[in-house]
Every structure is written in C-alpha cells, then in structure tokens.
Design a protein around this motif. Structure first.
Motif, mmCIF file in Angstrom:
data_model
loop_
_atom_site.group_PDB
_atom_site.id
_atom_site.type_symbol
_atom_site.label_atom_id
_atom_site.label_comp_id
_atom_site.label_asym_id
_atom_site.label_seq_id
_atom_site.Cartn_x
_atom_site.Cartn_y
_atom_site.Cartn_z
ATOM 1 N N GLY A 97 0.780 -1.222 0.000
ATOM 2 C CA GLY A 97 0.000 0.000 0.000
ATOM 3 C C GLY A 97 0.818 1.281 0.000
ATOM 4 N N ASP A 98 2.129 1.182 -0.221
ATOM 5 C CA ASP A 98 2.991 2.370 -0.180
ATOM 6 C C ASP A 98 2.628 3.373 -1.278
ATOM 7 O OD1 ASP A 98 4.289 1.129 1.864
ATOM 8 O OD2 ASP A 98 6.279 1.173 0.932
ATOM 9 N N ALA A 99 2.899 4.644 -0.999
ATOM 10 C CA ALA A 99 2.710 5.702 -1.990
ATOM 11 C C ALA A 99 3.625 5.458 -3.190
ATOM 12 C CB ALA A 99 2.993 7.061 -1.368
ATOM 13 N N LEU A 100 3.221 6.002 -4.346
ATOM 14 C CA LEU A 100 3.888 5.717 -5.607
ATOM 15 C C LEU A 100 4.925 6.784 -5.968
ATOM 16 C CD1 LEU A 100 0.742 4.693 -7.682
ATOM 17 C CD2 LEU A 100 2.266 3.207 -6.338
ATOM 18 N N GLN A 101 5.965 6.331 -6.657
ATOM 19 C CA GLN A 101 6.929 7.233 -7.255
ATOM 20 C C GLN A 101 6.284 7.961 -8.430
ATOM 21 O OE1 GLN A 101 9.410 7.371 -4.945
ATOM 22 N NE2 GLN A 101 11.003 7.131 -6.490
ATOM 23 N N ARG A 102 6.738 9.167 -8.692
ATOM 24 C CA ARG A 102 6.305 9.911 -9.875
ATOM 25 C C ARG A 102 7.445 9.926 -10.887
ATOM 26 N NH1 ARG A 102 2.069 14.627 -8.141
ATOM 27 N NH2 ARG A 102 1.041 13.433 -6.485
ATOM 28 N N ILE A 103 7.107 9.622 -12.121
ATOM 29 C CA ILE A 103 8.098 9.506 -13.186
ATOM 30 C C ILE A 103 7.813 10.578 -14.233
ATOM 31 C CG2 ILE A 103 9.073 8.009 -14.952
ATOM 32 C CD1 ILE A 103 9.652 7.054 -12.118
ATOM 33 N N ALA A 104 8.846 11.277 -14.639
ATOM 34 C CA ALA A 104 8.678 12.343 -15.618
ATOM 35 C C ALA A 104 8.479 11.783 -17.015
ATOM 36 C CB ALA A 104 9.895 13.264 -15.601
ATOM 37 N N THR A 117 -1.899 -11.748 -14.697
ATOM 38 C CA THR A 117 -2.597 -13.028 -14.544
ATOM 39 C C THR A 117 -3.517 -12.919 -13.331
ATOM 40 O OG1 THR A 117 -0.712 -13.852 -13.261
ATOM 41 C CG2 THR A 117 -0.761 -14.401 -15.608
ATOM 42 N N GLY A 118 -4.606 -12.181 -13.477
ATOM 43 C CA GLY A 118 -5.497 -11.920 -12.369
ATOM 44 C C GLY A 118 -5.178 -10.632 -11.629
ATOM 45 N N CYS A 119 -4.129 -9.917 -12.072
ATOM 46 C CA CYS A 119 -3.674 -8.703 -11.401
ATOM 47 C C CYS A 119 -4.452 -7.479 -11.891
ATOM 48 C CB CYS A 119 -2.191 -8.483 -11.664
ATOM 49 S SG CYS A 119 -1.153 -9.934 -11.439
ATOM 50 N N SER A 120 -4.155 -6.349 -11.267
ATOM 51 C CA SER A 120 -4.674 -5.058 -11.707
ATOM 52 C C SER A 120 -3.518 -4.075 -11.818
ATOM 53 C CB SER A 120 -5.716 -4.513 -10.726
ATOM 54 O OG SER A 120 -6.912 -5.248 -10.803
ATOM 55 N N VAL A 121 -3.543 -3.300 -12.899
ATOM 56 C CA VAL A 121 -2.562 -2.242 -13.129
ATOM 57 C C VAL A 121 -3.309 -0.929 -13.267
ATOM 58 C CG1 VAL A 121 -0.946 -1.267 -14.812
ATOM 59 C CG2 VAL A 121 -0.779 -3.679 -14.190
ATOM 60 N N ILE A 122 -2.871 0.085 -12.537
ATOM 61 C CA ILE A 122 -3.419 1.427 -12.734
ATOM 62 C C ILE A 122 -2.267 2.390 -13.011
ATOM 63 C CG2 ILE A 122 -3.421 2.219 -10.321
ATOM 64 C CD1 ILE A 122 -6.196 3.485 -10.968
ATOM 65 N N ILE A 123 -2.504 3.277 -13.971
ATOM 66 C CA ILE A 123 -1.544 4.304 -14.362
ATOM 67 C C ILE A 123 -2.195 5.649 -14.072
ATOM 68 C CG2 ILE A 123 -0.119 5.208 -16.238
ATOM 69 C CD1 ILE A 123 -0.883 2.385 -17.634
ATOM 70 N N LEU A 124 -1.465 6.539 -13.420
ATOM 71 C CA LEU A 124 -2.001 7.838 -13.005
ATOM 72 C C LEU A 124 -1.220 8.963 -13.677
ATOM 73 C CD1 LEU A 124 -2.278 7.101 -9.175
ATOM 74 C CD2 LEU A 124 -4.096 6.919 -10.888
ATOM 75 N N ASP A 125 -1.948 9.929 -14.209
ATOM 76 C CA ASP A 125 -1.364 11.144 -14.774
ATOM 77 C C ASP A 125 -1.672 12.280 -13.801
ATOM 78 O OD1 ASP A 125 -0.635 13.405 -16.157
ATOM 79 O OD2 ASP A 125 -2.004 13.107 -17.842
ATOM 80 N N LEU A 167 -9.769 -5.195 -5.668
ATOM 81 C CA LEU A 167 -8.506 -4.574 -6.055
ATOM 82 C C LEU A 167 -8.694 -3.091 -6.368
ATOM 83 C CD1 LEU A 167 -6.853 -7.386 -8.203
ATOM 84 C CD2 LEU A 167 -6.122 -6.560 -5.963
ATOM 85 N N ARG A 168 -9.855 -2.716 -6.924
ATOM 86 C CA ARG A 168 -10.097 -1.295 -7.193
ATOM 87 C C ARG A 168 -10.103 -0.492 -5.889
ATOM 88 N NH1 ARG A 168 -13.724 -3.257 -11.101
ATOM 89 N NH2 ARG A 168 -15.567 -2.834 -9.808
ATOM 90 N N ALA A 169 -10.653 -1.070 -4.843
ATOM 91 C CA ALA A 169 -10.646 -0.384 -3.550
ATOM 92 C C ALA A 169 -9.210 -0.162 -3.066
ATOM 93 C CB ALA A 169 -11.437 -1.195 -2.526
ATOM 94 N N GLU A 170 -8.365 -1.159 -3.228
ATOM 95 C CA GLU A 170 -6.959 -1.016 -2.842
ATOM 96 C C GLU A 170 -6.249 0.027 -3.690
ATOM 97 O OE1 GLU A 170 -3.995 -4.030 -1.207
ATOM 98 O OE2 GLU A 170 -5.312 -5.241 -2.469
ATOM 99 N N LEU A 171 -6.528 0.009 -4.990
ATOM 100 C CA LEU A 171 -5.900 0.974 -5.886
ATOM 101 C C LEU A 171 -6.279 2.398 -5.503
ATOM 102 C CD1 LEU A 171 -6.465 -0.916 -9.258
ATOM 103 C CD2 LEU A 171 -4.264 -0.567 -8.122
ATOM 104 N N SER A 246 -13.417 11.426 -7.902
ATOM 105 C CA SER A 246 -13.561 10.727 -6.624
ATOM 106 C C SER A 246 -14.965 10.163 -6.444
ATOM 107 C CB SER A 246 -13.257 11.688 -5.469
ATOM 108 O OG SER A 246 -11.948 12.187 -5.571
ATOM 109 N N TYR A 247 -15.883 10.552 -7.321
ATOM 110 C CA TYR A 247 -17.283 10.192 -7.124
ATOM 111 C C TYR A 247 -17.816 9.248 -8.198
ATOM 112 C CZ TYR A 247 -16.681 14.320 -4.252
ATOM 113 O OH TYR A 247 -16.200 15.223 -3.350
ATOM 114 N N SER A 248 -16.956 8.767 -9.080
ATOM 115 C CA SER A 248 -17.433 7.898 -10.155
ATOM 116 C C SER A 248 -16.708 6.565 -10.116
ATOM 117 C CB SER A 248 -17.235 8.566 -11.521
ATOM 118 O OG SER A 248 -15.857 8.734 -11.785
ATOM 119 N N TYR A 249 -17.299 5.564 -10.756
ATOM 120 C CA TYR A 249 -16.678 4.263 -10.827
ATOM 121 C C TYR A 249 -15.514 4.289 -11.817
ATOM 122 C CZ TYR A 249 -20.739 2.464 -8.318
ATOM 123 O OH TYR A 249 -21.700 2.235 -7.388
#
Length: 255
Positions: A97-104, A117-125, A167-171, A246-249
């Motif tokens: 659950g650690d905070a994420l690095q920011r990459i330029a 394989t059953g995982c979830s990946v999220i990418i944030l801008d 997993l979405r809740a964790e993300l 923050s208010y949408s799925y």
C-alpha cells in the motif's frame, strides 16, 4: 541474413515508432525481479522470428532477454533499452500500500511491468508531465472466505468481477496515499488528485492468458498499449485515458 544484434536493435526502434503494429505481430514478454517501487533501469531487449516459435520479443535481464524462444547466442547480440520498471506488488508484500513514485514524461524509452494473470494495473497522470503506475497481484486463496469461494468461484465471470472490485478499492487507497498537497484557497492545505487514469484488470476475464501492458515514450509523453492473445493471434490496442473523479466508478480496459 542480418545478425541477431542488428535484428534486436531494429526491432527496438520499430517498437518505439510503431507499437500497435509490432505488438500485433510479436509477442512481448517482460521479466523483472521482485520489488514494490517503480524505478528507471537499463534492461536488455531481444527479438527473434523462427518457424517453430514464431515472432517473439523479450525485455528484462540479459539471461531473460537472451532466452527468447529461438535463442540468441551472446549477450552482445542484445540491445540495451532504458525502461521505467514497475514490479508487481505481491499479496503479502508489506509495501503493497505504499505511496507511488512519480516519473517524468520522456525519462526512458519504455515503461514495463510483468504480464497480468489476475492482477490489476493502474496508471495515473498527475499533470505537469508526472506519472505513476502500480501493479497489484490478486488475492491469495487463503485470503478469501469459504462463502466467497463457493458463491464466487475464482475462475468465473462473477468471481472475477468481485475480485476486481476488491482490487479497485486497494488501488484507490494507494492513489490517495500518493497525492501531494498544496496551499488551500482560504487556509490549510488540500490534497491534489490525479488528472487522469488508465486501469487494466485481468481478473475481469479468466479466459485471457496473456495480457501485457507497455508504455512507449512518444514525442516526450507516455502513451500506453495493451497486448493480448498468443503468437499468431495477437491483438494490440492503445489504452484510453479517463478523467479522474472521486465520485465515479473506474472504467477499466475490458479484456
């Protein structure tokens, strides 16, 4: 016949310049070591096209890249590739659950993570040319109650949707932990949400055995692609960004 070295260098450039076409022809495999935090590394790139194994590419250590099906004899025949590397956070990782690095934007050629394989990946801008990624493994069977195992089997559509929701809740928690603050309009500080996100959840479909996400540096910005299928029947698509709210799925890429 071109040498392996020439082929690898040529295929790396083609992947950078025409990712949809190349990912639609060559199966990409990524091999990474354990870890939890995104970082920039120099990795190796190998590519081979053989009658027996078809068109294959690999990114990872020299040993991993050299063992591309069809085999490359020498490490010197591989080509270097500068990558942003996001390892998979396992279900029992204390840093899950650690905070994420920011990459330029534009800081490397590719952004890589292992296949899903059953995982979830999220990418944030986050805006300002700053990006983050996290790759969460699915829950271990020991973490699922007997009730859920019975009514929501792991390898079923409803079981996949349930586990994807967990997993979405964790993300969301990880994204919130990764926010930075700025002075508020009147007093105090406010936390700044990401501007956009891309979400890929392989647990939604238990039938897709190969899901590979790849980021490509194109003109100084990150664009992300997804490859599914197997050699000879590959499918590659560009992944769309969605506005963060923050208010949408979430709107995951359906695979």
């Amino acid at each position: 016949m071109p040498s392996d070295q020439a082929v690898c260098a040529y295929m790396k450039e083609r992947l950078m310049n025409d990712p949809i076409r190349i990912l639609g022809e060559f199966k990409l495999s990524v091999g990474l070591g354990p870890g939890h935090q995104t970082q920039i590394q120099n990795l190796y790139f190998g590519a081979k096209n053989t009658i027996v194994n078809g068109k294959q590419m690999r990114i990872g250590s020299a040993i991993f890249a050299k063992s591309v099906p069809g085999y490359i004899a020498h490490t010197n025949d591989l080509t270097f590739v500068r990558c942003v590397v996001t390892p998979m956070r396992t279900y029992n990782d204390v840093h899950r659950g650690d905070a994420l690095q920011r990459i330029a934007a534009g800081s490397a050629d590719f952004w890589v993570t292992v296949r899903q394989t059953g995982c979830s990946v999220i990418i944030l801008d986050w805006g300002g040319g700053q990006y983050s990624m996290v790759h969460l493994s699915p829950y271990d069977n020991s973490q699922v109650s007997a009730y859920h195992k019975y009514l929501y089997p792991k390898r079923s559509p409803r079981g996949g949707r349930l586990r994807a929701g967990w997993l979405r809740a964790e993300l969301t928690e990880i994204a919130n932990a990764s926010r930075q603050t700025q002075p508020g309009y009147l007093y105090g500080t406010v936390s700044i949400n990401p501007l956009r996100y891309i979400l890929v959840q392989s647990s939604i479909s238990y039938l897709t055995s190969h899901i590979q996400v790849l980021g490509v540096n194109q003109n100084g910005q990150w664009n992300f692609f997804m490859q599914t299928g197997q050699v000879g029947a590959l499918n590659a698509v560009a992944l769309d960004w969605h506005d963060w709210s923050s208010y949408s799925y979430y709107q995951p890429a359906i695979v």
